[in-house]
Scaffold this motif. Structure first.
Motif, PDB file in Angstrom:
ATOM      1  N   VAL A   1      13.977  11.845 -11.612  1.00 38.03           N
ATOM      2  CA  VAL A   1      14.901  12.680 -12.388  1.00 38.03           C
ATOM      3  C   VAL A   1      14.159  13.887 -12.965  1.00 38.03           C
ATOM      4  CG1 VAL A   1      16.484  12.726 -14.358  1.00 38.03           C
ATOM      5  CG2 VAL A   1      16.320  10.671 -12.929  1.00 38.03           C
ATOM      6  N   LEU A   2      12.945  13.662 -13.421  1.00 39.56           N
ATOM      7  CA  LEU A   2      12.123  14.752 -13.945  1.00 39.56           C
ATOM      8  C   LEU A   2      11.886  15.813 -12.870  1.00 39.56           C
ATOM      9  CD1 LEU A   2      10.385  15.653 -16.437  1.00 39.56           C
ATOM     10  CD2 LEU A   2       8.471  14.447 -15.364  1.00 39.56           C
ATOM     11  N   VAL A   3      11.571  15.369 -11.658  1.00 44.78           N
ATOM     12  CA  VAL A   3      11.369  16.296 -10.548  1.00 44.78           C
ATOM     13  C   VAL A   3      12.649  17.071 -10.249  1.00 44.78           C
ATOM     14  CG1 VAL A   3      10.830  16.461  -8.082  1.00 44.78           C
ATOM     15  CG2 VAL A   3       9.499  14.936  -9.556  1.00 44.78           C
ATOM     16  N   GLU A   4      13.778  16.400 -10.322  1.00 43.71           N
ATOM     17  CA  GLU A   4      15.065  17.064 -10.066  1.00 43.71           C
ATOM     18  C   GLU A   4      15.290  18.210 -11.050  1.00 43.71           C
ATOM     19  OE1 GLU A   4      18.360  18.019  -8.075  1.00 43.71           O
ATOM     20  OE2 GLU A   4      17.025  16.376  -7.486  1.00 43.71           O
ATOM     21  N   HIS A   5      14.973  17.993 -12.329  1.00 42.68           N
ATOM     22  CA  HIS A   5      15.089  19.057 -13.332  1.00 42.68           C
ATOM     23  C   HIS A   5      14.220  20.250 -12.951  1.00 42.68           C
ATOM     24  CE1 HIS A   5      17.626  17.079 -16.205  1.00 42.68           C
ATOM     25  NE2 HIS A   5      16.777  16.101 -16.450  1.00 42.68           N
ATOM     26  N   VAL A   6      12.999  19.969 -12.555  1.00 36.59           N
ATOM     27  CA  VAL A   6      12.068  21.035 -12.188  1.00 36.59           C
ATOM     28  C   VAL A   6      12.589  21.821 -10.991  1.00 36.59           C
ATOM     29  CG1 VAL A   6       9.755  21.541 -11.312  1.00 36.59           C
ATOM     30  CG2 VAL A   6      10.061  19.861 -13.156  1.00 36.59           C
ATOM     31  N   LEU A   7      13.037  21.126  -9.967  1.00 36.88           N
ATOM     32  CA  LEU A   7      13.498  21.797  -8.751  1.00 36.88           C
ATOM     33  C   LEU A   7      14.704  22.687  -9.019  1.00 36.88           C
ATOM     34  CD1 LEU A   7      13.139  18.832  -6.231  1.00 36.88           C
ATOM     35  CD2 LEU A   7      11.706  20.878  -6.358  1.00 36.88           C
TER      36      LEU A   7
ATOM     37  N   LEU B   1       0.396  18.034 -14.934  1.00 41.09           N
ATOM     38  CA  LEU B   1      -0.721  17.546 -15.742  1.00 41.09           C
ATOM     39  C   LEU B   1      -0.745  16.020 -15.723  1.00 41.09           C
ATOM     40  CD1 LEU B   1      -0.365  19.952 -18.798  1.00 41.09           C
ATOM     41  CD2 LEU B   1      -1.985  20.127 -16.892  1.00 41.09           C
ATOM     42  N   GLY B   2      -1.854  15.451 -15.252  1.00 41.36           N
ATOM     43  CA  GLY B   2      -1.980  14.001 -15.101  1.00 41.36           C
ATOM     44  C   GLY B   2      -1.220  13.529 -13.880  1.00 41.36           C
ATOM     45  N   THR B   3      -1.591  14.045 -12.731  1.00 39.49           N
ATOM     46  CA  THR B   3      -0.781  13.857 -11.518  1.00 39.49           C
ATOM     47  C   THR B   3      -0.810  12.442 -10.964  1.00 39.49           C
ATOM     48  OG1 THR B   3      -0.197  14.972  -9.438  1.00 39.49           O
ATOM     49  CG2 THR B   3      -2.531  14.498  -9.800  1.00 39.49           C
ATOM     50  N   GLY B   4      -1.817  11.616 -11.327  1.00 36.00           N
ATOM     51  CA  GLY B   4      -1.859  10.231 -10.844  1.00 36.00           C
ATOM     52  C   GLY B   4      -1.927  10.171  -9.333  1.00 36.00           C
ATOM     53  N   SER B   5      -0.953   9.532  -8.715  1.00 38.63           N
ATOM     54  CA  SER B   5      -0.891   9.421  -7.255  1.00 38.63           C
ATOM     55  C   SER B   5      -0.514  10.735  -6.582  1.00 38.63           C
ATOM     56  CB  SER B   5       0.135   8.350  -6.867  1.00 38.63           C
ATOM     57  OG  SER B   5       1.444   8.765  -7.257  1.00 38.63           O
ATOM     58  N   GLY B   6      -0.139  11.728  -7.386  1.00 44.03           N
ATOM     59  CA  GLY B   6       0.331  13.001  -6.833  1.00 44.03           C
ATOM     60  C   GLY B   6       1.832  13.040  -6.634  1.00 44.03           C
ATOM     61  N   ALA B   7       2.547  12.021  -7.130  1.00 41.89           N
ATOM     62  CA  ALA B   7       3.979  11.891  -6.849  1.00 41.89           C
ATOM     63  C   ALA B   7       4.762  13.146  -7.216  1.00 41.89           C
ATOM     64  CB  ALA B   7       4.547  10.677  -7.587  1.00 41.89           C
TER      65      ALA B   7
ATOM     66  N   GLY C   1       0.795  -1.222   0.000  1.00 39.19           N
ATOM     67  CA  GLY C   1       0.000   0.000   0.000  1.00 39.19           C
ATOM     68  C   GLY C   1       0.822   1.264   0.000  1.00 39.19           C
ATOM     69  N   ARG C   2       2.136   1.149  -0.217  1.00 45.87           N
ATOM     70  CA  ARG C   2       3.035   2.303  -0.131  1.00 45.87           C
ATOM     71  C   ARG C   2       4.031   2.292  -1.290  1.00 45.87           C
ATOM     72  NH1 ARG C   2      -0.145   3.367   3.292  1.00 45.87           N
ATOM     73  NH2 ARG C   2       0.182   4.072   5.441  1.00 45.87           N
ATOM     74  N   ALA C   3       4.407   3.507  -1.732  1.00 40.00           N
ATOM     75  CA  ALA C   3       5.461   3.662  -2.730  1.00 40.00           C
ATOM     76  C   ALA C   3       6.317   4.853  -2.326  1.00 40.00           C
ATOM     77  CB  ALA C   3       4.873   3.884  -4.128  1.00 40.00           C
ATOM     78  N   GLY C   4       7.599   4.641  -2.175  1.00 40.10           N
ATOM     79  CA  GLY C   4       8.505   5.741  -1.873  1.00 40.10           C
ATOM     80  C   GLY C   4       8.813   6.534  -3.131  1.00 40.10           C
ATOM     81  N   PHE C   5       8.881   7.860  -2.998  1.00 40.18           N
ATOM     82  CA  PHE C   5       9.210   8.722  -4.130  1.00 40.18           C
ATOM     83  C   PHE C   5       9.966   9.929  -3.591  1.00 40.18           C
ATOM     84  CE2 PHE C   5       8.481  11.908  -7.417  1.00 40.18           C
ATOM     85  CZ  PHE C   5       8.674  11.169  -8.585  1.00 40.18           C
ATOM     86  N   ARG C   6      11.249  10.003  -3.905  1.00 42.47           N
ATOM     87  CA  ARG C   6      12.126  11.032  -3.363  1.00 42.47           C
ATOM     88  C   ARG C   6      12.014  11.058  -1.833  1.00 42.47           C
ATOM     89  NH1 ARG C   6      14.699  14.349  -7.036  1.00 42.47           N
ATOM     90  NH2 ARG C   6      14.904  15.994  -5.486  1.00 42.47           N
ATOM     91  N   ARG C   7      11.565  12.160  -1.227  1.00 39.90           N
ATOM     92  CA  ARG C   7      11.540  12.236   0.238  1.00 39.90           C
ATOM     93  C   ARG C   7      10.207  11.814   0.844  1.00 39.90           C
ATOM     94  NH1 ARG C   7      13.949  18.147   1.758  1.00 39.90           N
ATOM     95  NH2 ARG C   7      11.687  18.483   1.894  1.00 39.90           N
TER      96      ARG C   7
ATOM     97  N   ILE D   1       7.385  17.970  -5.315  1.00 43.69           N
ATOM     98  CA  ILE D   1       7.809  19.355  -5.537  1.00 43.69           C
ATOM     99  C   ILE D   1       7.338  20.234  -4.389  1.00 43.69           C
ATOM    100  CG2 ILE D   1       7.524  21.392  -7.017  1.00 43.69           C
ATOM    101  CD1 ILE D   1       7.363  19.430  -9.405  1.00 43.69           C
ATOM    102  N   GLY D   2       6.083  20.076  -3.983  1.00 45.82           N
ATOM    103  CA  GLY D   2       5.562  20.848  -2.871  1.00 45.82           C
ATOM    104  C   GLY D   2       6.300  20.585  -1.574  1.00 45.82           C
ATOM    105  N   ASP D   3       6.721  19.333  -1.378  1.00 47.97           N
ATOM    106  CA  ASP D   3       7.458  18.972  -0.167  1.00 47.97           C
ATOM    107  C   ASP D   3       8.838  19.613  -0.136  1.00 47.97           C
ATOM    108  OD1 ASP D   3       8.147  17.141   2.198  1.00 47.97           O
ATOM    109  OD2 ASP D   3       9.615  16.490   0.705  1.00 47.97           O
ATOM    110  N   GLU D   4       9.539  19.585  -1.262  1.00 44.78           N
ATOM    111  CA  GLU D   4      10.911  20.085  -1.289  1.00 44.78           C
ATOM    112  C   GLU D   4      10.996  21.582  -1.536  1.00 44.78           C
ATOM    113  OE1 GLU D   4      13.794  17.514  -3.289  1.00 44.78           O
ATOM    114  OE2 GLU D   4      12.222  15.967  -3.405  1.00 44.78           O
ATOM    115  N   ARG D   5       9.895  22.160  -2.009  1.00 43.72           N
ATOM    116  CA  ARG D   5       9.860  23.608  -2.223  1.00 43.72           C
ATOM    117  C   ARG D   5       8.590  24.190  -1.600  1.00 43.72           C
ATOM    118  NH1 ARG D   5      12.903  26.012  -6.186  1.00 43.72           N
ATOM    119  NH2 ARG D   5      11.820  27.872  -5.406  1.00 43.72           N
TER     120      ARG D   5
END
Length: 273
Positions: free
Chosen positions: A107-113, A125-131, A83-89, A136-140
């Motif tokens: 890696v895509l998130v890293e480019h954005v940050l 766009l097409g956030t799915g699980s919100g990953a 029931g869990r998936a880790g994604f960055r932090r 991005i919201g967590d790190e910024r």
């Protein structure tokens, strides 16, 4: 695996690893240890230590572990079982009806940050699980982020994750991508997306993907790029001059995705990963 599971944690773990190896699971030891940690409600390291000393487990725990290992052997995704998936932090809740986030999307998130200005605006766009949006919201925390999802099932997972993580700077919106964030037209710093990009008729390599990820999150038309074209149109409306369009696509789609985004690229920067 036998009908009656052993009680000793080391025997259970050995049997699980052997079963997952025979089933062709790519990382049988890792998955067996993570499932053991899950049923014990502890960390992978602690589960390894218990197996090392051969700690006996309560029969209901042993039975539950065996059941999960058998399901993993049928290639049900590990993340569906825990029931869990880790994604960055962050850690996301996932399950049937939503695409399981992959490490390569980090890696895509890293480019954005690296590009996002202080106090910037991001639309996923097409956030799915919100990953993407939630990481991005967590790190910024200075950024304002909107994640848009048209699937009600996936939206429910994303909004649940937003609430659980307490992401006050992230909004999750249920709706068509074409209507995304109209109040931000021309004022968005980054549009980011991991759209469906598997061509219709192509069978994904991994059984976990083929059998369990929702088709709407995988298939993108005859060449796989129909969703990409839609993302480009929306990005052209949303982005400020000099803003960034960052998208993920398949390994063989580089030149065609560049052509698809040529219009947006005339006045906006873009990253393809």
């Amino acid at each position: 695996m036998t009908d009656l599971p052993p009680r000793r944690s080391d025997e259970l773990l050995r049997a699980a690893i052997g079963h997952l190896q025979l089933a062709g699971v790519p990382q049988p030891r890792v998955d067996a240890e993570l499932l053991l940690a899950h049923v014990l409600g502890t960390t992978r390291g602690r589960a390894q230590a218990l197996a090392l000393i051969g700690r006996d487990l309560p029969l209901p725990v042993a039975v539950r572990y065996r059941e999960l290992v058998l399901r993993r052997g049928l290639r049900e995704p590990l993340q569906h079982l825990t029931g869990r998936a880790g994604f960055r932090r962050i850690e996301l809740e996932v399950g049937p009806g939503v695409f399981v986030p992959r490490p390569e999307t980090e890696v895509l998130v890293e480019h954005v940050l690296r590009t996002l200005p202080t106090g910037g605006r991001v639309v996923d766009l097409g956030t799915g699980s919100g990953a993407i949006a939630l990481s991005i919201g967590d790190e910024r925390p200075d950024a304002a982020v909107v994640g848009v999802e048209r699937s009600p099932e996936a939206f429910a997972w994303a909004d649940r994750n937003r609430v659980r993580l307490g992401a006050a700077n992230v909004r999750i919106v249920l709706g068509d991508l074409a209507d995304a964030a109209q109040d931000w037209d021309g004022g968005v710093d980054v549009v980011v997306s991991n759209p469906p990009y598997v061509p219709d008729g192509m069978v994904p390599r991994d059984p976990e993907v083929e059998r369990f990820d929702p088709a709407a999150a995988l298939y993108g038309g005859p060449d796989g790029l129909d969703p990409m074209r839609a993302v480009v149109v929306v990005a052209e409306r949303l982005l400020r001059p000099g803003g960034l369009l960052a998208v993920e696509h398949g390994e063989e789609q580089g030149s065609r995705s560049a052509t698809s985004s040529a219009t947006a690229g005339a006045t906006r920067r873009r990253i393809r990963t």
